[in-house]
Write an enzyme that holds these catalytic residues in place. Sequence first.
Site, short mmCIF file in Angstrom:
data_model
loop_
_atom_site.label_atom_id
_atom_site.label_comp_id
_atom_site.label_asym_id
_atom_site.label_seq_id
_atom_site.Cartn_x
_atom_site.Cartn_y
_atom_site.Cartn_z
N LYS A 1 0.82 -1.23 0.00
CA LYS A 1 0.00 0.00 0.00
C LYS A 1 0.83 1.26 0.00
O LYS A 1 0.46 2.28 -0.58
CB LYS A 1 -0.95 0.00 1.19
CG LYS A 1 -0.27 0.04 2.55
CD LYS A 1 -0.83 -0.98 3.48
CE LYS A 1 0.07 -2.18 3.50
NZ LYS A 1 -0.37 -3.29 4.27
N VAL B 1 -5.23 -3.41 1.10
CA VAL B 1 -6.18 -2.76 2.02
C VAL B 1 -7.02 -3.83 2.70
O VAL B 1 -7.67 -4.63 2.04
CB VAL B 1 -7.12 -1.79 1.26
CG1 VAL B 1 -8.14 -1.18 2.22
CG2 VAL B 1 -6.32 -0.70 0.57
N GLY C 1 -6.23 -6.54 4.36
CA GLY C 1 -5.79 -7.95 4.35
C GLY C 1 -6.69 -8.80 3.47
O GLY C 1 -6.78 -8.62 2.26
N ILE D 1 -9.93 -8.94 3.42
CA ILE D 1 -11.29 -8.42 3.17
C ILE D 1 -11.40 -8.00 1.69
O ILE D 1 -10.61 -7.18 1.23
CB ILE D 1 -11.59 -7.19 4.07
CG1 ILE D 1 -11.36 -7.53 5.55
CG2 ILE D 1 -12.99 -6.67 3.83
CD1 ILE D 1 -11.42 -6.31 6.47
N LYS E 1 -3.74 3.26 2.98
CA LYS E 1 -4.92 2.48 2.57
C LYS E 1 -6.03 3.41 2.08
O LYS E 1 -6.73 3.12 1.11
CB LYS E 1 -5.40 1.60 3.72
CG LYS E 1 -4.38 0.51 4.06
CD LYS E 1 -4.63 -0.14 5.40
CE LYS E 1 -3.58 -1.18 5.72
NZ LYS E 1 -3.58 -1.64 7.12
N GLY F 1 -2.27 -10.39 8.66
CA GLY F 1 -1.98 -11.78 9.03
C GLY F 1 -1.65 -12.60 7.79
O GLY F 1 -2.08 -12.29 6.68
N1 HSE Z 1 0.23 -3.17 10.43
C1 HSE Z 1 -1.08 -3.18 9.86
C2 HSE Z 1 -2.12 -3.29 11.00
C3 HSE Z 1 -1.30 -4.30 8.89
O1 HSE Z 1 -1.77 -3.23 12.17
O2 HSE Z 1 -3.29 -3.40 10.68
C4 HSE Z 1 -0.61 -4.06 7.59
O3 HSE Z 1 -1.09 -2.91 6.98
#
Ligand code: HSE
Length: 438
Positions: free
Chosen positions: A105, A132, A134, A136, A205, A302
């Site tokens: 991103k 954006v 993960g 989803i 994002k 994740g």
């Molecule tokens: N580090 C991000 C979070 C995930 O804590 O959601 C990757 O963008």
Amino acid sequence: MNDIKVGLIGFGNIGAGVVKLLRDNADVIRNKVGTGIVLKRIADLDITSDRGVAVDSLIMTTDVNEIFNDPEISVVIELIGGYEPAKSFVLKAIENGKHIVTANKALLALHGNDIYSAAARKGVEVQFEASVGGGIPVLTAIKSNLAANRFGSVFGIMNGTCNYILTRMTQEGADFAEVLQAAQDLGYAEPDPTFDIEGVDTAHKLAVLVSLCFGTRIDFNAIYTEGITSISGLDVKFAKEFGYRIKLLAIGKFCDGQVEARVHPTMIPLHNPLADVNGVFNAIRLTGDFVGPVMFYGRGAGQNPTASAIVGDLIGLARSIQAGAGRRMAPLGFLDASVTDLPIKPMAEIVSKYMLRFSALDKPGVLGAIAGSLGKHGISIESMVQTAHEADDSAPVPIVIMTHEAREGSIQLALSEIDQLDIICQKTAFIRIEDNLE
Ligand code: HSE
């Protein structure tokens, strides 16, 4: 039909997830694409460490050119992260006619325009669902399922680290620093969490989402970005008293030919569904003129969720390749020639309600002075709370005022005036309130 051959650049945690998914769900993929999707080559500077997945050492290389120059490889997955060498590698892969899948991103928010232009010239696709939220599937929904709509807004909780910290501050009355330390100990927060807690990851994002929803190039530096580091236990407590939760929101709105694009801690009422998005979960809500409001919820990061999004992109590209469709869709979903340059509204012009938390001496005339200055700048008070002294009469007390809607420029002027007063003991804290996000 021939298998789709893929090159992976950057073999970290997410890369290992991709290897695992392609192996474990090879039958699912074959049943949907008609062929296999095969990782032909993996490039990384470290080709010896154990990533927890078995990989044929013959496909590992430290020379990324083995991917760029392999005519059989039609798709390159970039998972290095950061700006360089990721940008050079992506541009080189495009130059060599490869489709791109990336989760990066930061790269897209700052250099997306260069990458999209290069892809248009070469007639290849750039897919970035994993960038954006993960796993989803919000970007594909915007570009495909919801493509018939004009969007009015897109907003949400897009950083699990910040949401975890704010959730624990709300539920336990804990302080920011204490929860951040716990999050790091548990591995939820990065050893260097700066991009997360300062809101930069969320702004990256938002830049991607705003571009997709409104068909515009975005000047990333014009996105107002404020993280959660100055949110105190007192702010959380007063927000609760007024019936709100504090969340780090990314907010994108389209209005009168301008875009609002901002990231900051925001008070949202308890009845807003985002108020119940807790812990490391993400949620993104958007409104289209025909579909109405739609909300997406799930794990925003994740190994497995992110791999799910990346391989989903691979499957989409494999289908296009199998159908001989070449470049089926431009990166933003809009034709390249239709992408515009909408201006971002300056923060001074946004209109919001505010919670103002003054730290003031408890003396005659204090409230009058504060209210007078707010009134002078056209700011109307909706309600207020003053907490009694706990011990020492001469100690400052918090005075918390909720305003009606006001221009941010007026709030800034009033606060700079009020903060000069002798009776004010600390810089006034303020949090924007969104009562009617749709
Ligand atoms: N580090 C991000 C979070 C995930 O804590 O959601 C990757 O963008």
